[in-house]
Design an enzyme around this catalytic site. Structure first.
Site, PDB file in Angstrom:
ATOM      1  N   ALA A  13       0.840  -1.203   0.000  1.00 30.99           N
ATOM      2  CA  ALA A  13       0.000   0.000   0.000  1.00 30.99           C
ATOM      3  C   ALA A  13       0.872   1.250   0.000  1.00 30.99           C
ATOM      4  O   ALA A  13       0.717   2.147   0.822  1.00 30.99           O
ATOM      5  CB  ALA A  13      -0.953  -0.010   1.197  1.00 30.99           C
ATOM      6  N   VAL A  83       3.837 -10.211   3.244  1.00 33.48           N
ATOM      7  CA  VAL A  83       4.048 -11.141   2.125  1.00 33.48           C
ATOM      8  C   VAL A  83       5.347 -11.910   2.355  1.00 33.48           C
ATOM      9  O   VAL A  83       6.377 -11.326   2.690  1.00 33.48           O
ATOM     10  CB  VAL A  83       4.116 -10.380   0.786  1.00 33.48           C
ATOM     11  CG1 VAL A  83       4.378 -11.346  -0.369  1.00 33.48           C
ATOM     12  CG2 VAL A  83       2.837  -9.590   0.553  1.00 33.48           C
ATOM     13  N   GLU A 171      17.612  15.852   0.211  1.00 33.93           N
ATOM     14  CA  GLU A 171      16.458  16.360   0.963  1.00 33.93           C
ATOM     15  C   GLU A 171      16.646  16.131   2.463  1.00 33.93           C
ATOM     16  O   GLU A 171      16.262  16.962   3.287  1.00 33.93           O
ATOM     17  CB  GLU A 171      15.161  15.702   0.469  1.00 33.93           C
ATOM     18  CG  GLU A 171      14.744  16.202  -0.912  1.00 33.93           C
ATOM     19  CD  GLU A 171      13.264  15.973  -1.202  1.00 33.93           C
ATOM     20  OE1 GLU A 171      12.636  16.844  -1.818  1.00 33.93           O
ATOM     21  OE2 GLU A 171      12.742  14.909  -0.810  1.00 33.93           O
TER      22      GLU A 171
END
Lengths: 403, 403
Positions: A13, A83, A171
């Site tokens: 997800a 998984v 970043e």
């Protein structure tokens, strides 16, 4: 639901998995397909915000979203499990606590750290890889600062080494440059004792990126006391130091964060998919070569750019666009019709450099700097939230609130 | 200032040192004495709040006060330095960066951890001993929670062992009981995986305290899942475990905090003062035996209670009252007159047990429980701030704000 409905199983997800699930629920009615989304956690996190979680410049929970808040659980089976293996010949997925059968499989399991065999990197370096691991980095750095005044001869606790000057590395040091003064204030530490060192094997930061922008980024970061060691390999990584460059310089440090390489989640390779440089090169319709019913998206795959014969750089933007093509192609497989080829629509790339600092390109390679770029970065972040959860989610989790 | 003014040097800016300095500035005019206050940090911290800093239930800075905010720097030389040795025969104090001469010396250097030779305790246990060390405990515990989800087989990271069930140990586990649910929420951890274990060699908690109140405290803490092992010695302390009791039970843990014993700052013993159970037993006028011009206050000394022939338990309340007698006696030495004997006026003792929980006695041993006791605890905390810095300081740092 009936047993005869085709089963679509989405693994992961992240950006690709969430958007594919969302598109499938928009495209199909309840009776048409059975959609299952499998994820290790009951939340989705914004991978592109994790460097902020790791630096401690964002409230961590702002970077995650309960999956059930944005995915309709009446339409999608949410399976909260890990998984273990994809048995593609049997069309089954083995989970830690269950097994699933599928007719169509979408593999979107994301990336993991790739350390290229650098000795000690696996054991001694942190990585900005998941919500929990990013939060660990934040707590680790603060713990080093809190130790500093309680132990003798430990200046290295205040040194933070970041390996890799790609997007995440740059970043991240940008956020660190903002965070360090706060930590110094909190722990009564002279800022001059703190070092943020970015080490990159390539001769410049942000390899492949526009040179002018990369140069701007470097200067902006150097101005805020980030040190760069470019054209410098990390030879070895120990618990409290890294050994770098041809002269084998030793840098003592309290924190090592590796951002220098990622590869597909190892489940993909372990399940028998052929890897090129750590990922599966998918067909132009995003299916795994030789597998009619398996799509591989996001950081697990390479998608070739036909124009230049090179793969598109894997980004959140790419992953989200792949989701659209994947959902369309599943529909084509179910109802017949031509599968579409994926074409990337590059909307621009903006790197946040901490605080109000940012730079990047948008639309026709128009260059942006400083606060303008930062505002655009927030718009980009919000666009994803809007696609995923509509205006309500932008309001709850968004970075740019125009109202 | 003239060179002929008598020099009063106060070592340590804890409760005793701060209040003595304050009283001296109130008692003497600018031209009468030269007052010097030496402290390691430029701030004073509230030792009785440090367990809250260590547990993370208070914003750390609320527990400290810039010395220059409450001590008139036109009247007092503030020396920000560390005491190395007191050369009492030469009337000099050696500092890390300087030396001071004195006519009158007030030693108020506070306590340090006493581990009674328990193997490994010195190296492996934290102690609630200073502002920096308390903050380290807070960060250490949070770091263990953040590690928990990132490492396998590490349930012990969520176990916190507190050695000693005296005042500090009990108040600390009380705060932990409040803090743990917050940490569990933040790190997605099931609260049932966390253990707070208090280990005490005596058969009950708060030895010497009213039994009924101690029993109330124990039940209140057990109700909030604190485990007690009473009548149990810690035999050994290792990096990741303690070995306890006659059956040598091993308890794996991520955090060990020792509150089981304190003694005078070791500078006192090292400077040639005779110690009894870790402290100097002072004369009834608070002077070191055989030294006409040296006072020893607070946690560096024992003051005998003539009524029962035992020393008064060393508390902040005691230290503050000693400061009054000390200042009066310095005046008597300077201008002639009878030195006064110290008599402790016991105003009561309240232990905070975390959150809204507390218990204790006030005035004529009236027992208080729960929120009433907690309100009284806050009044006590505020009283000190009031004495030190007036209503302005209560407003800025106080716990109980009636307006």
């Amino acid at each position: 639901m009936t047993a005869n409905k085709p089963k679509v199983v989405i693994l992961g997800a992240g950006y690709a998995g969430m958007m594919t699930t969302k598109r499938l629920t928009q495209k199909f009615g309840t009776e048409e397909v059975e959609i299952t989304l499998v994820n290790k956690h009951n939340y989705h996190y914004q991978t592109t915000w994790l460097h902020e979680v790791a630096a401690g410049t964002i409230e961590p929970n702002r970077s995650r979203i309960m999956i059930s808040d944005v995915i309709d659980t009446k339409r999608v089976n949410l399976v909260h499990d890990t998984v273990v293996e994809i048995k593609k010949d049997e069309q089954r997925v083995v989970l830690e606590n269950d097994e699933l059968e599928y007719d169509y499989l979408v593999i979107a399991l994301g990336f993991e750290k790739a350390t290229f065999g650098i000795p000690g990197m696996e054991e001694n370096a942190f990585s900005i890889e998941s919500f929990d691991k990013s939060r660990l980095i934040c707590e680790h750095i603060e713990y080093q600062f809190s130790r500093y005044k309680n132990e003798e001869g430990n200046d290295h606790l205040l040194t933070i080494v970041v390996g890799g000057a790609g997007f995440t590395g740059i970043e991240f040091v940008g956020e660190l440059a903002e965070r360090v003064p706060e930590l110094c204030k909190k722990y009564d530490i002279d800022k001059r004792n703190v070092r943020i060192i970015n080490i990159e094997a390539a001769p410049s930061i942000l390899p492949g990126f526009d040179e002018e922008l990369a140069d701007y980024a470097r200067k902006s970061l150097e101005f805020r006391d980030v040190e760069f060691k470019l054209g410098t390999m990390i030879k070895e990584c120990k618990a409290d130091r890294v050994i770098v460059g041809d002269d084998e310089e030793e840098i003592k440090t309290g924190t090592i964060v590796w951002t220098g390489g990622v590869q597909a989640n190892s489940i993909v390779g372990n399940s028998g998919f052929e890897l090129t440089k750590g990922r599966v090169t998918v067909d132009s319709d995003l299916r795994a070569p030789g597998h009619e019913n398996i799509f591989i998206l996001g950081d697990c795959s390479w998608v070739m750019d036909e124009e230049n014969g090179r793969p598109y750089p894997p980004t959140a933007q790419l992953a989200m666009q792949e989701a659209d093509t994947c959902a369309n192609n599943i529909a084509a497989l179910l109802y017949g019709g031509q599968l579409e080829d994926f074409v990337f629509d590059h909307k621009g790339t903006v790197a946040s450099l901490g605080g109000k600092h940012a730079m990047g390109t948008v639309f026709d390679d128009k260059k942006l700097y400083g606060v303008t770029a930062k505002a655009m970065k927030n718009v980009i972040d919000d666009r994803y939230l809007f696609l995923l959860g509509g205006p309500r989610l932008v309001l709850r989790k968004g970075k740019f609130r125009p109202f």
